[in-house]
Design a protein around this motif. Structure first.
Motif, mmCIF file in Angstrom:
data_model
loop_
_atom_site.group_PDB
_atom_site.id
_atom_site.type_symbol
_atom_site.label_atom_id
_atom_site.label_comp_id
_atom_site.label_asym_id
_atom_site.label_seq_id
_atom_site.Cartn_x
_atom_site.Cartn_y
_atom_site.Cartn_z
ATOM 1 N N LEU A 55 10.741 -14.331 -128.686
ATOM 2 C CA LEU A 55 9.896 -14.336 -129.878
ATOM 3 C C LEU A 55 8.756 -15.333 -129.741
ATOM 4 C CD1 LEU A 55 12.595 -13.967 -132.677
ATOM 5 C CD2 LEU A 55 11.138 -12.207 -131.679
ATOM 6 N N ALA A 56 8.997 -16.452 -129.065
ATOM 7 C CA ALA A 56 7.914 -17.411 -128.794
ATOM 8 C C ALA A 56 6.872 -16.769 -127.888
ATOM 9 C CB ALA A 56 8.479 -18.674 -128.155
ATOM 10 N N TRP A 57 7.347 -16.009 -126.903
ATOM 11 C CA TRP A 57 6.419 -15.288 -126.016
ATOM 12 C C TRP A 57 5.597 -14.279 -126.815
ATOM 13 C CZ3 TRP A 57 6.741 -9.956 -125.225
ATOM 14 C CH2 TRP A 57 5.883 -9.434 -124.260
ATOM 15 N N THR A 110 12.059 -12.365 -118.836
ATOM 16 C CA THR A 110 13.250 -11.548 -118.550
ATOM 17 C C THR A 110 12.876 -10.193 -117.968
ATOM 18 O OG1 THR A 110 13.372 -10.422 -120.701
ATOM 19 C CG2 THR A 110 14.395 -12.604 -120.543
ATOM 20 N N GLY A 111 11.689 -9.711 -118.251
ATOM 21 C CA GLY A 111 11.284 -8.371 -117.835
ATOM 22 C C GLY A 111 11.665 -7.298 -118.827
ATOM 23 N N PHE A 112 12.436 -7.646 -119.870
ATOM 24 C CA PHE A 112 12.862 -6.660 -120.861
ATOM 25 C C PHE A 112 11.774 -6.341 -121.877
ATOM 26 C CE2 PHE A 112 17.385 -7.449 -119.759
ATOM 27 C CZ PHE A 112 17.848 -6.142 -119.811
ATOM 28 N N ALA A 142 6.458 -4.306 -127.323
ATOM 29 C CA ALA A 142 7.695 -3.564 -127.115
ATOM 30 C C ALA A 142 8.809 -4.557 -126.821
ATOM 31 C CB ALA A 142 7.527 -2.576 -125.957
ATOM 32 N N LEU A 143 9.652 -4.807 -127.837
ATOM 33 C CA LEU A 143 10.724 -5.804 -127.709
ATOM 34 C C LEU A 143 12.069 -5.105 -127.559
ATOM 35 C CD1 LEU A 143 9.763 -8.476 -130.405
ATOM 36 C CD2 LEU A 143 8.994 -8.271 -128.021
ATOM 37 N N SER A 144 12.805 -5.470 -126.529
ATOM 38 C CA SER A 144 14.092 -4.852 -126.255
ATOM 39 C C SER A 144 15.191 -5.425 -127.148
ATOM 40 C CB SER A 144 14.444 -5.015 -124.778
ATOM 41 O OG SER A 144 13.638 -4.169 -123.979
ATOM 42 N N TRP A 145 16.409 -4.944 -126.912
ATOM 43 C CA TRP A 145 17.557 -5.299 -127.741
ATOM 44 C C TRP A 145 17.789 -6.808 -127.795
ATOM 45 C CZ3 TRP A 145 20.223 -3.069 -131.381
ATOM 46 C CH2 TRP A 145 21.500 -3.536 -131.714
ATOM 47 N N ARG A 146 17.872 -7.330 -128.977
ATOM 48 C CA ARG A 146 18.201 -8.711 -129.272
ATOM 49 C C ARG A 146 17.268 -9.713 -128.581
ATOM 50 N NH1 ARG A 146 19.930 -6.496 -132.934
ATOM 51 N NH2 ARG A 146 21.943 -6.762 -133.932
ATOM 52 N N ALA A 147 16.044 -9.753 -129.092
ATOM 53 C CA ALA A 147 15.050 -10.701 -128.576
ATOM 54 C C ALA A 147 15.479 -12.129 -128.882
ATOM 55 C CB ALA A 147 13.685 -10.408 -129.183
ATOM 56 N N ASP A 168 17.878 -13.430 -123.077
ATOM 57 C CA ASP A 168 17.793 -14.468 -122.043
ATOM 58 C C ASP A 168 19.176 -14.948 -121.593
ATOM 59 O OD1 ASP A 168 18.500 -15.811 -124.336
ATOM 60 O OD2 ASP A 168 16.911 -17.332 -124.199
ATOM 61 N N GLN A 169 20.239 -14.307 -122.123
ATOM 62 C CA GLN A 169 21.598 -14.646 -121.712
ATOM 63 C C GLN A 169 22.211 -13.568 -120.811
ATOM 64 O OE1 GLN A 169 22.548 -15.267 -126.082
ATOM 65 N NE2 GLN A 169 23.802 -16.896 -125.213
ATOM 66 N N TYR A 170 21.448 -12.511 -120.527
ATOM 67 C CA TYR A 170 21.955 -11.445 -119.669
ATOM 68 C C TYR A 170 21.909 -11.858 -118.196
ATOM 69 C CZ TYR A 170 21.040 -8.455 -123.774
ATOM 70 O OH TYR A 170 21.001 -7.899 -125.028
ATOM 71 N N ASN A 171 22.755 -11.217 -117.398
ATOM 72 C CA ASN A 171 22.661 -11.318 -115.946
ATOM 73 C C ASN A 171 21.587 -10.325 -115.509
ATOM 74 O OD1 ASN A 171 22.907 -11.288 -113.186
ATOM 75 N ND2 ASN A 171 25.125 -10.949 -113.151
#
Length: 881
Positions: A213-215, A184-186, A203-208, A154-157
């Motif tokens: 994790l709440a989602w 985020t769509g990730f 399917a959880l992407s890099w560094r959830a 959630d910190q990515y652009n």
């Protein structure tokens, strides 16, 4: 069901590991070779004809190198790439294997900024889209712009992330099983159906992030009756032995914040770490959760197309796992090498997970039930499909070392540095011996360098944590290293290896590990093995825009954690030649071999597999005269710098190209045992045999035992039978006194003398050569000695006496004795004094008590260690005194 031969092979492997653990521990050697893998289920897999309720979940581990090299290597050579072949094979066999779903574990591409890699991945996944075969896909660390461990999704652009452009929620919405994505769509989740039951895939992407994790927790809460499989890029890691699982900080974060409190999650799948392993943990409900890692990017051709096939057998309550390669089947026959095998057959690649599905799921899905039992074994079906019409090469195989001397010595070895003779801090007076010549290493005095803050304690020799296939058992570890703080080991200025002729080719191999604290900013572009000098001063060297004043030869790591080889060939006008690996994980041991052929081809091998980026026109190595070789730092602008943050194990330089059979990961050849002048047939009365002699491997132990002990133990398939068989044979051996040991001398000769010369009787002897816990198949010596008139051969019962173990007529045993002559409560000699006990029998008892299946090599080796005592040689030396 596994064939008897395969089962017996598995038993042999377990015994070798068990005996190795006990013996090596007693000798103070490395425990890495005896590390225990997570055991596979002992229950037999169903036969191909058995019907059951079954389906197959397909798993695609890291595909990054398939995408990266699709355009410039794979497609020119083969017309396509392994990623595309994998998805094509899955779609074509989805019905036959009843595949309802495919999972991708991340690292879709290698270089996130290169569209050509995303295009290759897009083509491969489009095959699944076109066939309407449902799938999930997630981002690994190579699929995001900034993979910093402390940066969450959630910190990515988000507008700048290629993964979302190519494989975001918009594309996922076209997959029939897609149920939703996080903000985020990730991250996404799917629900697929198989045999009338539904399963949820997270399917959880890099560094959830915490928000992600709440989602995920909410997704599970909203679907409370569905068994769930968590797929992500990182959960567990793999230890240095290549099998044992290691937990990670991020994996524990997922465990604590998601997995343990959601009973629905029964299986996790991750990539990222090279190889395969698995770990079973218990969640808050007292139920098992199996965590599996699978990633073959460092295998031949970037993974050689290996994927996971997980057969859910609901009738027989197990998940049968296979690791298979459609790519190997696809390649032309004349392109196959010994690395190309349809299946990975190791205990972490072929296994079964026992799981009582209805019992495991009843807490949240009480109505869960298997479907109709109408499907034959899908695991067998997959093998049949791949094996049909395929003729492959023999695989490369090796064993763990049985002793520190268990490595192949090679003519033309210029230097071989081993660390097992050193312990603790490496001082300036410490000698790291070259066991092949006169090129001993010593530590450079930190006070005489430009290093900042270095202390003697920065370099230590440690044992127990080494690469599993290194027989050395120890390694030098360099701590607190950075660009300005460094330490190194160096040859003397007059060491012969400094000016060795490598114009006909070479092999340079070493074992190396980055420390877990390795950091790109502090440790990027560091080196661990360097032939020092200044390449710009080599006559004719072609100037390059980088590394112009660096050493002529260096092996190290890039800022992207790739092994880099750079070397100036014999003809310096060609400039330097480089080879590169893929991403290497900190905290993991690797064996690296650089092989320069006489035709100028240069290949880097990492853990036996050639990397994709090699070079040619690189015959030999140029050098500055009389400049030392160093371990532990780089050398640029005529000075050391940029220290290695990690460990380096045994290292060897050879003056010609070699192959895997001669590398330090191979084992010494124990098959060359010969017997000279061994008796045969029947010898005349009055003859005696005092010894056997022959030739063998210098330093090996030769053990002579009655062949009955060996044959009985090999034939036995359970511990009790083996114990009884060996006990009977040992009694015979003691009666005949037909046991002996010897150590092969430096001249290759041995003589094994019996405690007492053998006299009248029949003898069937097994003669085996061993190094520690590893033995070759025995040779047989069969002969007899005629008895003189009235003579009773050893082991036979004189007329009128009761044979041992039998009760005399009438059932009476004289004198308070027990049948067989044992004194009550004592040993065979009638005494409890351990000083008089037979050491070989004691060794047999110890081995039997381990509870492992017994096999000949383990028995002979352990008996040899006990009977031979201090005569066992643990280090072979080729250098002159």
């Amino acid at each position: 069901m596994a064939s008897p031969s395969r089962r017996q092979s598995s038993l042999s492997s377990r015994v070798r590991r068990t005996v190795a653990a006990a013996t090596l521990g007693a000798l103070g050697l490395t425990a890495a070779v005896a590390a225990t893998a997570v055991p596979a289920s002992a229950a037999p897999a169903p036969a191909a004809g058995d019907l059951g309720s079954r389906f197959t979940l397909a798993v695609l581990p890291d595909t990054q190198f398939y995408s990266r090299y699709s355009a410039d290597q794979f497609t020119p050579r083969y017309g396509t790439d392994p990623f595309a072949v994998q998805t094509d094979w899955l779609t074509k066999n989805a019905d036959a294997l009843q595949i309802p779903f495919v999972t991708h574990l991340g690292d879709v591409v290698d270089q996130v900024h290169r569209d050509v890699e995303w295009q290759a991945a897009d083509r491969a996944i489009q095959t699944l889209d076109d066939a309407k075969l449902p799938y999930s896909i997630l981002a690994g660390n190579h699929d995001v712009r900034n993979s910093n461990d402390n940066l969450y999704d959630d910190q990515y652009n988000l507008a700048n992330e290629p993964f979302l452009k190519w494989f975001g929620a918009g594309r996922a919405a076209g997959v029939s099983t897609f149920e939703g994505s996080d903000p985020t769509g990730f991250n996404q989740f799917h629900i697929f159906e198989a045999d009338g039951q539904q399963y949820l895939v997270l399917a959880l992407s890099w560094r959830a992030s915490d928000a992600t994790l709440a989602w995920a927790n909410q997704v599970l809460k909203d679907h409370p009756t569905l068994p769930a499989i968590l797929t992500t890029h990182q959960v567990i890691n793999i230890a240095a032995d290549g099998e044992t699982p290691l937990e990670t900080d991020y994996g524990l974060r997922l465990w604590d914040k998601l997995i343990r409190s959601n009973d629905q999650i029964f299986l996790t799948l991750n990539g990222h770490f090279h190889g395969a392993s698995r770990l079973t943990k218990t969640n808050d409900f007292g139920h098992a959760v199996t965590e599996v890692v699978i990633d073959y990017q460092m295998a031949y051709e970037g993974g050689d197309g290996y994927l996971g096939l997980y057969e859910f057998d609901l009738t027989n309550d197990r998940i049968n796992v296979q690791t298979a390669s459609p790519w190997v089947k696809f390649k032309p026959q004349d392109a196959l090498t010994r690395y190309d095998q349809l299946f990975q057959e190791g205990p972490q690649q072929q296994f079964s997970i026992p799981i009582d599905f209805s019992e495991r799921f009843k807490g949240f899905a009480p109505d869960f039930a298997a479907g109709p039992a109408d499907t034959p074994s899908l695991a067998q079906k997959a093998r049949s499909i791949l094996e049909d019409g395929f003729t492959g090469p023999d695989p490369i195989s090796t064993e763990f070392p049985g002793a520190t001397a268990d490595f192949p010595e090679v003519d033309g070895t210029l230097a071989h540095w081993r660390f097992n003779g050193v312990k603790g801090t490496v001082g300036t007076e410490t000698v790291i011996e070259d066991v092949a010549g006169d090129n001993d290493l010593h530590r450079a005095d930190p006070a005489a360098t430009n290093s900042v803050g270095t202390t003697l304690e920065d370099v230590t020799v440690a044992s127990g944590d080494v690469h599993g296939y290194s027989s050395d058992g120890s390694a030098a570890c360099f701590a607190n290293s950075s660009g300005s703080r460094y330490s190194y080991l160096t040859t003397a200025a007059d060491a012969p290896v400094n000016d060795a002729d490598l114009s006909k080719g070479f092999t340079i191999e070493t074992f190396v590990k980055m420390d877990a604290s390795w950091d790109a900013a502090a440790n990027g572009w560091s080196k661990f093995l360097v032939h020092t000098g200044n390449r710009s001063r080599i006559d004719g060297f072609a100037q390059t825009p980088w590394d112009y004043t660096a050493s002529p030869t260096a092996l190290g790591i890039s800022n992207l954690r790739e092994f880099q080889w750079t070397g100036v060939p014999q003809d310096p006008t060609k400039g330097d030649r480089t080879a590169w690996s893929g991403e290497i994980m900190p905290g993991a041991w690797s064996h690296v071999a650089i092989v320069g052929e006489e035709d100028g081809t240069l290949t880097m091998y990492v853990d036996g597999a050639p990397v994709l980026r090699n070079t040619s026109d690189a015959l030999g190595l140029a050098a500055n005269p009389h400049m030392p070789w160093i371990i532990g730092a780089d050398w640029v602008d005529d000075a050391a710098r940029n220290g290695w943050n990690g460990c380096v194990g045994e290292t060897r330089i050879i003056d010609h190209a070699t192959g895997p059979d001669e590398w330090l990961t191979a084992r010494a050849d124990l098959t060359g045992l010969t017997l000279t002048g061994a008796p045969t047939g029947q010898l005349p009365a009055g003859s005696t045999v005092a010894a056997l002699s022959g030739t063998g491997l210098p330093g090996a132990t030769v053990t002579v035992r009655p062949a009955g002990a060996a044959a009985a133990a090999v034939a036995a398939t359970d511990v009790d039978a083996a114990r009884a068989a060996v006990a009977v044979a040992e009694t015979t051996a003691l009666a005949a006194d037909a046991s002996a040991t010897a150590v092969v001398g430096d001249d290759g000769k041995w003589t094994a003398r019996f405690a007492q010369p053998l006299t009248a009787g029949s003898y069937d002897l097994a003669v085996a050569q061993s190094l520690g816990t590893r033995s070759a198949d025995p040779a047989r010596v069969t002969f007899s000695i005629a008895a003189a008139p009235g003579e009773v051969p050893p082991g036979e019962t004189p007329p009128g006496q009761t044979p041992p173990g039998q009760t005399p007529p009438g059932g009476e045993v004289p004198g308070g004795q027990v049948p067989g002559g044992d004194a009550p409560g004592g040993d065979e000699s009638g005494t409890d004094d351990p000083a008089t006990a037979d050491p070989a029998a004691s060794a047999q008892d110890e081995l039997a008590s381990t509870g492992s299946d017994l096999v000949l090599p383990a028995i002979l080796a352990l008996l040899a260690l006990v009977a031979g005592g201090a005569g066992v040689i643990l280090a072979r030396r080729r250098r002159s005194a």
